[in-house]
Design a protein around this motif. Structure first.
Motif, PDB file in Angstrom:
ATOM      1  N   GLY A 132       0.780  -1.228   0.000  1.00  0.00           N
ATOM      2  CA  GLY A 132       0.000   0.000   0.000  1.00  0.00           C
ATOM      3  C   GLY A 132       0.810   1.276   0.000  1.00  0.00           C
ATOM      4  N   SER A 133       2.125   1.167  -0.105  1.00  0.00           N
ATOM      5  CA  SER A 133       2.940   2.381  -0.050  1.00  0.00           C
ATOM      6  C   SER A 133       3.155   2.971  -1.439  1.00  0.00           C
ATOM      7  CB  SER A 133       4.277   2.108   0.633  1.00  0.00           C
ATOM      8  OG  SER A 133       5.038   1.202  -0.117  1.00  0.00           O
ATOM      9  N   TYR A 134       3.402   4.265  -1.461  1.00  0.00           N
ATOM     10  CA  TYR A 134       3.669   4.984  -2.700  1.00  0.00           C
ATOM     11  C   TYR A 134       4.643   6.121  -2.410  1.00  0.00           C
ATOM     12  CZ  TYR A 134       0.892   8.876  -1.029  1.00  0.00           C
ATOM     13  OH  TYR A 134       0.437   9.936  -0.287  1.00  0.00           O
ATOM     14  N   SER A 135       5.267   6.599  -3.459  1.00  0.00           N
ATOM     15  CA  SER A 135       6.144   7.767  -3.382  1.00  0.00           C
ATOM     16  C   SER A 135       6.085   8.458  -4.728  1.00  0.00           C
ATOM     17  CB  SER A 135       7.586   7.335  -3.059  1.00  0.00           C
ATOM     18  OG  SER A 135       8.425   8.466  -3.019  1.00  0.00           O
ATOM     19  N   VAL A 136       5.852   9.750  -4.712  1.00  0.00           N
ATOM     20  CA  VAL A 136       5.755  10.528  -5.945  1.00  0.00           C
ATOM     21  C   VAL A 136       6.539  11.830  -5.756  1.00  0.00           C
ATOM     22  CG1 VAL A 136       3.540  11.560  -5.266  1.00  0.00           C
ATOM     23  CG2 VAL A 136       4.158  11.446  -7.658  1.00  0.00           C
ATOM     24  N   ASP A 137       7.256  12.235  -6.799  1.00  0.00           N
ATOM     25  CA  ASP A 137       8.037  13.465  -6.743  1.00  0.00           C
ATOM     26  C   ASP A 137       7.156  14.660  -7.071  1.00  0.00           C
ATOM     27  OD1 ASP A 137      10.459  12.217  -6.093  1.00  0.00           O
ATOM     28  OD2 ASP A 137      10.900  11.803  -8.199  1.00  0.00           O
ATOM     29  N   VAL A 138       7.053  15.578  -6.125  1.00  0.00           N
ATOM     30  CA  VAL A 138       6.296  16.814  -6.293  1.00  0.00           C
ATOM     31  C   VAL A 138       7.189  17.945  -5.800  1.00  0.00           C
ATOM     32  CG1 VAL A 138       4.206  18.061  -5.630  1.00  0.00           C
ATOM     33  CG2 VAL A 138       4.139  15.583  -5.879  1.00  0.00           C
ATOM     34  N   PRO A 139       7.297  19.030  -6.570  1.00  0.00           N
ATOM     35  CA  PRO A 139       8.135  20.141  -6.119  1.00  0.00           C
ATOM     36  C   PRO A 139       7.705  20.654  -4.738  1.00  0.00           C
ATOM     37  CG  PRO A 139       7.473  20.456  -8.408  1.00  0.00           C
ATOM     38  CD  PRO A 139       6.705  19.280  -7.883  1.00  0.00           C
ATOM     39  N   VAL A 140       8.666  20.806  -3.854  1.00  0.00           N
ATOM     40  CA  VAL A 140       8.402  21.267  -2.494  1.00  0.00           C
ATOM     41  C   VAL A 140       7.765  22.650  -2.552  1.00  0.00           C
ATOM     42  CG1 VAL A 140       9.482  21.931  -0.311  1.00  0.00           C
ATOM     43  CG2 VAL A 140      10.255  19.889  -1.519  1.00  0.00           C
ATOM     44  N   GLY A 141       6.730  22.835  -1.751  1.00  0.00           N
ATOM     45  CA  GLY A 141       6.055  24.113  -1.661  1.00  0.00           C
ATOM     46  C   GLY A 141       4.927  24.306  -2.667  1.00  0.00           C
ATOM     47  N   GLU A 142       4.780  23.388  -3.613  1.00  0.00           N
ATOM     48  CA  GLU A 142       3.711  23.510  -4.609  1.00  0.00           C
ATOM     49  C   GLU A 142       2.383  23.060  -3.998  1.00  0.00           C
ATOM     50  OE1 GLU A 142       2.725  22.380  -9.237  1.00  0.00           O
ATOM     51  OE2 GLU A 142       4.661  21.822  -8.402  1.00  0.00           O
ATOM     52  N   THR A 143       1.327  23.816  -4.280  1.00  0.00           N
ATOM     53  CA  THR A 143      -0.009  23.450  -3.828  1.00  0.00           C
ATOM     54  C   THR A 143      -0.595  22.451  -4.817  1.00  0.00           C
ATOM     55  OG1 THR A 143      -0.336  25.614  -2.807  1.00  0.00           O
ATOM     56  CG2 THR A 143      -2.314  24.317  -3.274  1.00  0.00           C
ATOM     57  N   VAL A 144      -1.029  21.315  -4.305  1.00  0.00           N
ATOM     58  CA  VAL A 144      -1.527  20.240  -5.171  1.00  0.00           C
ATOM     59  C   VAL A 144      -2.802  19.627  -4.598  1.00  0.00           C
ATOM     60  CG1 VAL A 144       0.756  19.641  -6.088  1.00  0.00           C
ATOM     61  CG2 VAL A 144      -0.076  18.505  -4.024  1.00  0.00           C
ATOM     62  N   THR A 145      -3.487  18.887  -5.473  1.00  0.00           N
ATOM     63  CA  THR A 145      -4.615  18.052  -5.104  1.00  0.00           C
ATOM     64  C   THR A 145      -4.210  16.616  -5.408  1.00  0.00           C
ATOM     65  OG1 THR A 145      -6.260  19.766  -5.521  1.00  0.00           O
ATOM     66  CG2 THR A 145      -7.009  17.480  -5.679  1.00  0.00           C
ATOM     67  N   VAL A 146      -4.506  15.704  -4.499  1.00  0.00           N
ATOM     68  CA  VAL A 146      -4.111  14.304  -4.655  1.00  0.00           C
ATOM     69  C   VAL A 146      -5.373  13.437  -4.645  1.00  0.00           C
ATOM     70  CG1 VAL A 146      -2.687  12.434  -3.759  1.00  0.00           C
ATOM     71  CG2 VAL A 146      -1.980  14.821  -3.395  1.00  0.00           C
ATOM     72  N   ARG A 147      -5.507  12.611  -5.696  1.00  0.00           N
ATOM     73  CA  ARG A 147      -6.640  11.685  -5.797  1.00  0.00           C
ATOM     74  C   ARG A 147      -6.121  10.261  -5.702  1.00  0.00           C
ATOM     75  NH1 ARG A 147      -9.764   9.460 -10.551  1.00  0.00           N
ATOM     76  NH2 ARG A 147      -8.170  10.516 -11.743  1.00  0.00           N
ATOM     77  N   PHE A 148      -6.746   9.475  -4.844  1.00  0.00           N
ATOM     78  CA  PHE A 148      -6.444   8.062  -4.671  1.00  0.00           C
ATOM     79  C   PHE A 148      -7.617   7.305  -5.283  1.00  0.00           C
ATOM     80  CE2 PHE A 148      -4.486  10.497  -1.347  1.00  0.00           C
ATOM     81  CZ  PHE A 148      -3.229   9.947  -1.192  1.00  0.00           C
ATOM     82  N   ASP A 149      -7.332   6.458  -6.280  1.00  0.00           N
ATOM     83  CA  ASP A 149      -8.414   5.818  -7.014  1.00  0.00           C
ATOM     84  C   ASP A 149      -7.909   4.531  -7.655  1.00  0.00           C
ATOM     85  OD1 ASP A 149     -10.902   5.438  -8.232  1.00  0.00           O
ATOM     86  OD2 ASP A 149     -10.939   7.423  -9.153  1.00  0.00           O
ATOM     87  N   THR A 150      -8.827   3.740  -8.162  1.00  0.00           N
ATOM     88  CA  THR A 150      -8.469   2.549  -8.922  1.00  0.00           C
ATOM     89  C   THR A 150      -8.248   2.935 -10.374  1.00  0.00           C
ATOM     90  OG1 THR A 150     -10.777   2.021  -9.381  1.00  0.00           O
ATOM     91  CG2 THR A 150      -9.806   1.037  -7.401  1.00  0.00           C
ATOM     92  N   HIS A 151      -7.778   2.013 -11.168  1.00  0.00           N
ATOM     93  CA  HIS A 151      -7.592   2.240 -12.597  1.00  0.00           C
ATOM     94  C   HIS A 151      -8.498   1.264 -13.333  1.00  0.00           C
ATOM     95  CE1 HIS A 151      -5.685   2.234 -16.588  1.00  0.00           C
ATOM     96  NE2 HIS A 151      -5.368   3.490 -16.278  1.00  0.00           N
ATOM     97  N   HIS A 152      -9.178   1.750 -14.370  1.00  0.00           N
ATOM     98  CA  HIS A 152     -10.181   0.945 -15.063  1.00  0.00           C
ATOM     99  C   HIS A 152      -9.642  -0.359 -15.636  1.00  0.00           C
ATOM    100  CE1 HIS A 152      -8.822   1.866 -19.165  1.00  0.00           C
ATOM    101  NE2 HIS A 152      -8.484   3.034 -18.661  1.00  0.00           N
ATOM    102  N   SER A 153      -8.341  -0.458 -15.872  1.00  0.00           N
ATOM    103  CA  SER A 153      -7.801  -1.667 -16.503  1.00  0.00           C
ATOM    104  C   SER A 153      -7.364  -2.737 -15.499  1.00  0.00           C
ATOM    105  CB  SER A 153      -6.601  -1.295 -17.385  1.00  0.00           C
ATOM    106  OG  SER A 153      -5.516  -0.855 -16.584  1.00  0.00           O
ATOM    107  N   LEU A 154      -7.453  -2.456 -14.226  1.00  0.00           N
ATOM    108  CA  LEU A 154      -6.971  -3.396 -13.213  1.00  0.00           C
ATOM    109  C   LEU A 154      -8.109  -4.205 -12.604  1.00  0.00           C
ATOM    110  CD1 LEU A 154      -4.404  -1.030 -11.481  1.00  0.00           C
ATOM    111  CD2 LEU A 154      -3.948  -2.808 -13.172  1.00  0.00           C
ATOM    112  N   ASN A 155      -7.763  -5.336 -12.010  1.00  0.00           N
ATOM    113  CA  ASN A 155      -8.801  -6.199 -11.448  1.00  0.00           C
ATOM    114  C   ASN A 155      -9.430  -5.654 -10.169  1.00  0.00           C
ATOM    115  OD1 ASN A 155      -6.736  -6.735  -9.688  1.00  0.00           O
ATOM    116  ND2 ASN A 155      -6.559  -8.890 -10.196  1.00  0.00           N
ATOM    117  N   ASN A 156      -8.909  -4.551  -9.623  1.00  0.00           N
ATOM    118  CA  ASN A 156      -9.525  -3.929  -8.451  1.00  0.00           C
ATOM    119  C   ASN A 156     -10.351  -2.702  -8.840  1.00  0.00           C
ATOM    120  OD1 ASN A 156      -7.595  -1.959  -9.002  1.00  0.00           O
ATOM    121  ND2 ASN A 156      -6.858  -1.830  -6.906  1.00  0.00           N
ATOM    122  N   ALA A 157     -10.653  -2.540 -10.134  1.00  0.00           N
ATOM    123  CA  ALA A 157     -11.315  -1.335 -10.643  1.00  0.00           C
ATOM    124  C   ALA A 157     -12.671  -1.075  -9.997  1.00  0.00           C
ATOM    125  CB  ALA A 157     -11.458  -1.416 -12.162  1.00  0.00           C
TER     126      ALA A 157
END
Length: 151
Positions: free
Chosen positions: A38-63
């Motif tokens: 369940g872990s993830y890591s994504v590079d985002v510029p420090v100090g940038e205001t962002v929105t983060v969405r956690f979701d399934t992907h239509h092509s996967l068996n957990n869609a």
């Protein structure tokens, strides 16, 4: 930015959840998938205001297994993890969680294509909201995604 995604009920880790990071204009910064723990890591510029969405992907068996979640106006950076707990499809969502889920679907309606719509309708038709207002929003989103899927 990093963290873990788990189930809301048993806190089991959820693998293969798409973590998408957007700028305020909904430009995609980056997306990654959670690993088996369940872990993830994504590079985002420090100090940038962002929105983060956690979701399934239509092509996967957990869609059709999990409802999405959304974090808005987050300032990226620091060592504090951004962990999320997802509601499984068919489960009750309390008011706060229901708002979170519907907000995530609303964002998805602005950024996802027709492939997403069919899975959104399956999931939206099974969420159990506890207020008439949230049920109304759910119904409007369900109609939107149904029309997109049929187009």
């Amino acid at each position: 930015m990093h963290g873990h995604v788990r189930s809301i009920t048993g806190h089991e880790p959820i693998g293969m959840i798409k973590v998408s990071v957007y700028r305020p204009d909904l430009t995609l910064v980056d997306r990654v998938f959670t690993d088996d723990d369940g872990s993830y890591s994504v590079d985002v510029p420090v100090g940038e205001t962002v929105t983060v969405r956690f979701d399934t992907h239509h092509s996967l068996n957990n869609a059709d297994d999990w409802h999405p979640s959304l974090v808005t106006d987050m300032i990226a950076g620091g060592a504090v993890p951004l962990d999320r707990h997802l509601v499984s499809v068919g489960r009750f969502a309390d008011t706060a969680r229901g708002i979170d889920v519907l907000a995530a679907y609303l964002l998805a309606s602005a950024v996802e294509g027709p492939e997403y719509a069919a899975h959104a309708t399956t999931r939206l038709s099974q969420i159990k909201q506890n207020t008439l207002f949230l049920q109304h929003i759910q119904s409007a989103l369900l109609q939107h995604f149904t029309e997109r899927a049929d187009a």
